[in-house]
Every structure is written in C-alpha cells, then in structure tokens.
Design a protein around this motif. Structure first.
Motif, short mmCIF file in Angstrom:
data_model
loop_
_atom_site.label_atom_id
_atom_site.label_comp_id
_atom_site.label_asym_id
_atom_site.label_seq_id
_atom_site.Cartn_x
_atom_site.Cartn_y
_atom_site.Cartn_z
N VAL A 79 0.80 -1.24 0.00
CA VAL A 79 0.00 0.00 0.00
C VAL A 79 0.82 1.27 0.00
CG1 VAL A 79 -1.76 1.31 1.25
CG2 VAL A 79 -1.91 -1.18 1.12
N PHE A 80 1.86 1.36 0.82
CA PHE A 80 2.51 2.64 1.08
C PHE A 80 3.87 2.74 0.37
CE2 PHE A 80 0.07 1.45 4.92
CZ PHE A 80 -0.92 2.42 4.82
N PRO A 81 4.07 3.76 -0.44
CA PRO A 81 5.39 4.00 -1.02
C PRO A 81 6.40 4.28 0.09
CG PRO A 81 3.72 5.29 -2.17
CD PRO A 81 3.07 4.74 -0.94
N TYR A 82 7.56 3.69 0.00
CA TYR A 82 8.56 3.82 1.05
C TYR A 82 8.87 5.29 1.35
CZ TYR A 82 12.98 3.67 3.53
OH TYR A 82 13.97 3.88 4.47
N ARG A 83 9.09 6.07 0.32
CA ARG A 83 9.49 7.46 0.56
C ARG A 83 8.37 8.30 1.15
NH1 ARG A 83 13.79 9.49 -4.09
NH2 ARG A 83 15.23 7.73 -3.83
N ILE A 144 -6.31 3.07 4.08
CA ILE A 144 -6.05 3.02 2.63
C ILE A 144 -6.83 4.11 1.91
CG2 ILE A 144 -6.38 1.64 0.54
CD1 ILE A 144 -5.87 -0.85 2.33
N VAL A 145 -8.11 4.26 2.25
CA VAL A 145 -8.95 5.27 1.59
C VAL A 145 -8.44 6.68 1.90
CG1 VAL A 145 -11.25 6.29 1.50
CG2 VAL A 145 -10.99 3.80 1.50
N GLY A 146 -8.19 6.95 3.18
CA GLY A 146 -7.72 8.28 3.57
C GLY A 146 -6.37 8.61 2.98
N PHE A 147 -5.46 7.66 3.01
CA PHE A 147 -4.12 7.88 2.46
C PHE A 147 -4.19 8.11 0.95
CE2 PHE A 147 -0.20 6.04 0.61
CZ PHE A 147 0.73 6.91 1.16
N THR A 148 -4.99 7.32 0.25
CA THR A 148 -5.11 7.47 -1.20
C THR A 148 -5.66 8.85 -1.56
OG1 THR A 148 -5.47 5.09 -1.45
CG2 THR A 148 -6.13 6.49 -3.29
N ARG A 149 -6.68 9.29 -0.84
CA ARG A 149 -7.27 10.61 -1.11
C ARG A 149 -6.26 11.73 -0.92
NH1 ARG A 149 -12.73 11.47 2.08
NH2 ARG A 149 -12.52 13.47 0.99
N THR A 150 -5.52 11.71 0.17
CA THR A 150 -4.57 12.79 0.42
C THR A 150 -3.40 12.73 -0.55
OG1 THR A 150 -3.48 11.43 2.12
CG2 THR A 150 -5.16 12.99 2.86
N GLU A 151 -2.99 11.52 -0.93
CA GLU A 151 -1.88 11.41 -1.88
C GLU A 151 -2.29 11.87 -3.27
OE1 GLU A 151 1.59 10.30 -1.32
OE2 GLU A 151 0.73 11.17 0.50
N LEU A 152 -3.51 11.58 -3.68
CA LEU A 152 -3.98 12.08 -4.98
C LEU A 152 -4.01 13.60 -4.99
CD1 LEU A 152 -6.89 9.57 -5.78
CD2 LEU A 152 -4.71 9.81 -7.01
N ALA A 153 -4.42 14.19 -3.87
CA ALA A 153 -4.43 15.64 -3.77
C ALA A 153 -3.00 16.20 -3.88
CB ALA A 153 -5.07 16.09 -2.46
N ARG A 154 -2.06 15.54 -3.23
CA ARG A 154 -0.67 15.99 -3.29
C ARG A 154 -0.10 15.85 -4.70
NH1 ARG A 154 -0.28 13.50 2.24
NH2 ARG A 154 0.25 15.23 3.64
N GLN A 157 -1.41 18.65 -6.78
CA GLN A 157 -0.77 19.92 -6.42
C GLN A 157 0.71 19.96 -6.79
OE1 GLN A 157 -1.59 20.02 -2.24
NE2 GLN A 157 -3.81 20.22 -2.53
N GLY A 158 1.25 18.83 -7.19
CA GLY A 158 2.66 18.78 -7.58
C GLY A 158 3.61 18.92 -6.41
N GLU A 159 3.22 18.39 -5.24
CA GLU A 159 4.07 18.51 -4.06
C GLU A 159 5.41 17.82 -4.31
OE1 GLU A 159 3.94 16.83 0.49
OE2 GLU A 159 2.10 17.70 -0.32
N ALA A 160 6.48 18.46 -3.88
CA ALA A 160 7.84 17.99 -4.14
C ALA A 160 8.05 16.57 -3.61
CB ALA A 160 8.86 18.94 -3.50
N GLY A 161 8.60 15.73 -4.45
CA GLY A 161 8.99 14.38 -4.05
C GLY A 161 7.89 13.34 -4.12
N VAL A 162 6.63 13.76 -4.19
CA VAL A 162 5.53 12.80 -4.15
C VAL A 162 5.49 11.96 -5.43
CG1 VAL A 162 3.04 12.50 -3.93
CG2 VAL A 162 4.22 14.24 -2.56
N ARG A 163 5.62 12.63 -6.56
CA ARG A 163 5.56 11.90 -7.84
C ARG A 163 6.69 10.88 -7.95
NH1 ARG A 163 4.37 15.66 -12.81
NH2 ARG A 163 2.52 15.89 -11.49
#
Length: 312
Positions: A79-83, A144-154, A157-163
């Motif tokens: 589920v979770f990307p290491y970084r 999983i649902v909460g994490f996915t929603r916030t990560e999609l938002a990031r 928004q092009g938050e540094a390092g997320v992509r």
C-alpha cells in the motif's frame, strides 16, 4: 572507512535478508499441500517487513540512506510507497505536534469542527475505528482510503517528491505482482485479502495504543509490555515512548534502555502502561479508547488565538 563499516548493524541486515527470503519461501508453498502454512506466515512476514522499513527510516542498518531504502524497497505490504512513509513518519516525530489532526500525519483524531460536519454514519464509523476490534477490522480500509485521497491531492498539487516516491513504488509493485502471480502462482486477490489486509491489521494492533491526546507531551506516547514474539514482530516499537525519546536507538538496544530508565519513562508518560495487547483488547475491544474529535483541539485553538491577540 573502517569507522563507517563498523556502523553496519549486521543483526538488522540479517533480519532483512531472512524476512525477505522467508516471505519468498512461504509464497512458493502456495502450489503445494502446505499452501495454508505459507498463507499463515506471509501476513506476519509482510507486517515484519514494515517494521524493518521503519527501522531503515531512522538510519539503520547502514550509514547510507540510499542503501537502506534499497534493502527494504520491495513493498511486501503493497500500500505505502517507502518514501512517502519515510517523509510522513519523520513529520510524526515532531513530538510537540503528536496526535494533532493537522500536524501529525499519523493521528487518528479529527478536529471538532470536522466531526460536526460528518454525517451520522461517518461519526459512528470513526468511533468504531477507535475501538480495538474496529481498528483491526476496518482500520486498514479507512487508512487506505484516507491515504489514497490525500496522496492524490498531493499529486495534483505537484508537491515535491511525491511523484518520484510513487514512481519508485510503481516499480516495486510491478515486481511484487509478478512474483506473486507468476512465481508463486497465487491470484492477486488472494494476496490482497489474505496477506496485505491481515498485515495491515497486525500493524494497526501495534499503533492502536501507541499514542493518546494529552496536555503533557510525554503522556502522548504509551508503553506496551508484551510477549517477546510480538516485541520482535514490532522490533520493540511497542515500547513506544522509548522510541520517541531516542528515535536513533536501534531496535535491539531499546529493551535494555527501557529497563534502565523504566521509572523515568513511566513518570514522563504519566504511567500510560499496558500489560500486553490482551490487556488492550480486554479494556477497549468494543469501547472507544478516546473520542474521534481531539479532546484538546478546541482549547488549543482558542489558546492559540488568545496568544496571537496578546502578541499582536
């Protein structure tokens, strides 16, 4: 050079190699008459792997962050990307913000205003999640649902390092899916239901009682004195106040540090001590440990506004 080599923690390195090898061996049992043995082992190994990832986030087992990442980059729990786990968890270690629903990315609390905006179903759902049984059953799904929603938002928004974190995670996911489906010959839905979800539940069992809302920062981190097997599964992270007080301490040094300073830790966390996870289950199986809305959030916000006016 010799000093750097000396810093390699061979015990932790050996655990990483053994856990990965055992996961692989357990998966290979799927096409044999012992398939059920492998399926029983794999959730524990995937959960243990997340404990090892946590250890690498804090600078173990080598001095090289890139190597530590490579050692645990195969996402056994998917589920979770290491970084992303690394960046969010290090934010969680700003102890002055522990449990704050805005500042602590690992908080299970909501602010009072957000709770008031929820419908009745959502309020009951999150209240159930604050019981021990609820955290094990629905906690992973909500995470999983909460994490996915916030990560999609990031990502939007092009938050540094997320992509980049998700791109690297995608490579690991491809490898895991190929191993599970082509090498183990296990359907991915079986792996999701019988390995990933139970592994997340095992992790949720540990995190359920780790923190609580409290005025005193020290009282926000708990202690669980548990069976050595579970302590190993969690790499002694059950002694959670010790980890927060000394986050760079390797997992195998935590018990001795706890024994040496037990009285001080209990004084610091206002005696927030559980005698194993059975004790937690007995007390909170179907009872909410703390409310969904942060019990100090409204007061904290009011105090902040007063402080701002006084210093304007």
């Amino acid at each position: 050079m010799r000093a750097v080599v000396w810093r390699v923690e061979w015990l932790t390195l050996g655990l990483i190699v053994c856990a990965t090898a055992l996961w692989f061996a357990a998966g290979l049992l799927w096409t044999t008459s012992l398939w059920w043995v492998g399926l029983l082992m794999m959730p524990f190994l995937a959960a243990f792997h997340t404990s090892l990832q946590h250890e690498t986030i804090h600078g173990h087992p080598t001095p090289w962050a890139w190597l530590n990442e490579c050692l645990v980059s195969l996402p056994l729990a998917v589920v979770f990307p290491y970084r992303r786990y690394r960046d969010l968890h290090l934010r969680h270690h700003r102890d002055e913000h522990l449990t704050d629903p805005y500042e602590d990315p690992e908080s299970y609390f909501w602010c009072e205003a957000d709770v008031h905006r929820m419908n009745d179903f959502a309020r009951h759902l999150f209240a159930l999640n604050n019981t021990f049984v609820g955290r094990l059953l629905i906690g992973p799904a909500l995470t999983i649902v909460g994490f996915t929603r916030t990560e999609l938002a990031r990502l939007r928004q092009g938050e540094a390092g997320v992509r980049m974190a998700w791109a690297l995670h995608g490579v690991g996911l491809i490898a895991v899916v190929w191993i599970v489906t082509a090498v183990f010959q296990m359907p991915m839905w079986v792996y999701a239901l019988c390995v990933i979800y139970p592994a997340l539940s095992l992790t949720a069992m540990r995190s359920y009682a780790e923190h609580q809302a409290a005025e005193n920062v020290g009282a926000r981190s708990a202690i669980v004195e548990t069976h050595p097997a579970l302590a190993l599964l969690y790499l002694n992270n059950n002694l959670h106040i010790v980890h927060h007080a000394s986050p760079a301490t390797p997992w195998y040094d935590i018990p001795a540090l706890y024994r040496e300073r037990r009285t001080q830790y209990l004084a610091a966390n206002e005696n927030t001590l559980f005698k194993g996870y059975r004790d937690i289950a007995r007390r909170f199986a179907f009872h909410v440990k703390q409310p969904v809305d942060h019990p100090l959030m409204y007061r904290t916000q009011a105090q902040t506004q007063i402080h701002t006016r006084e210093n304007a």
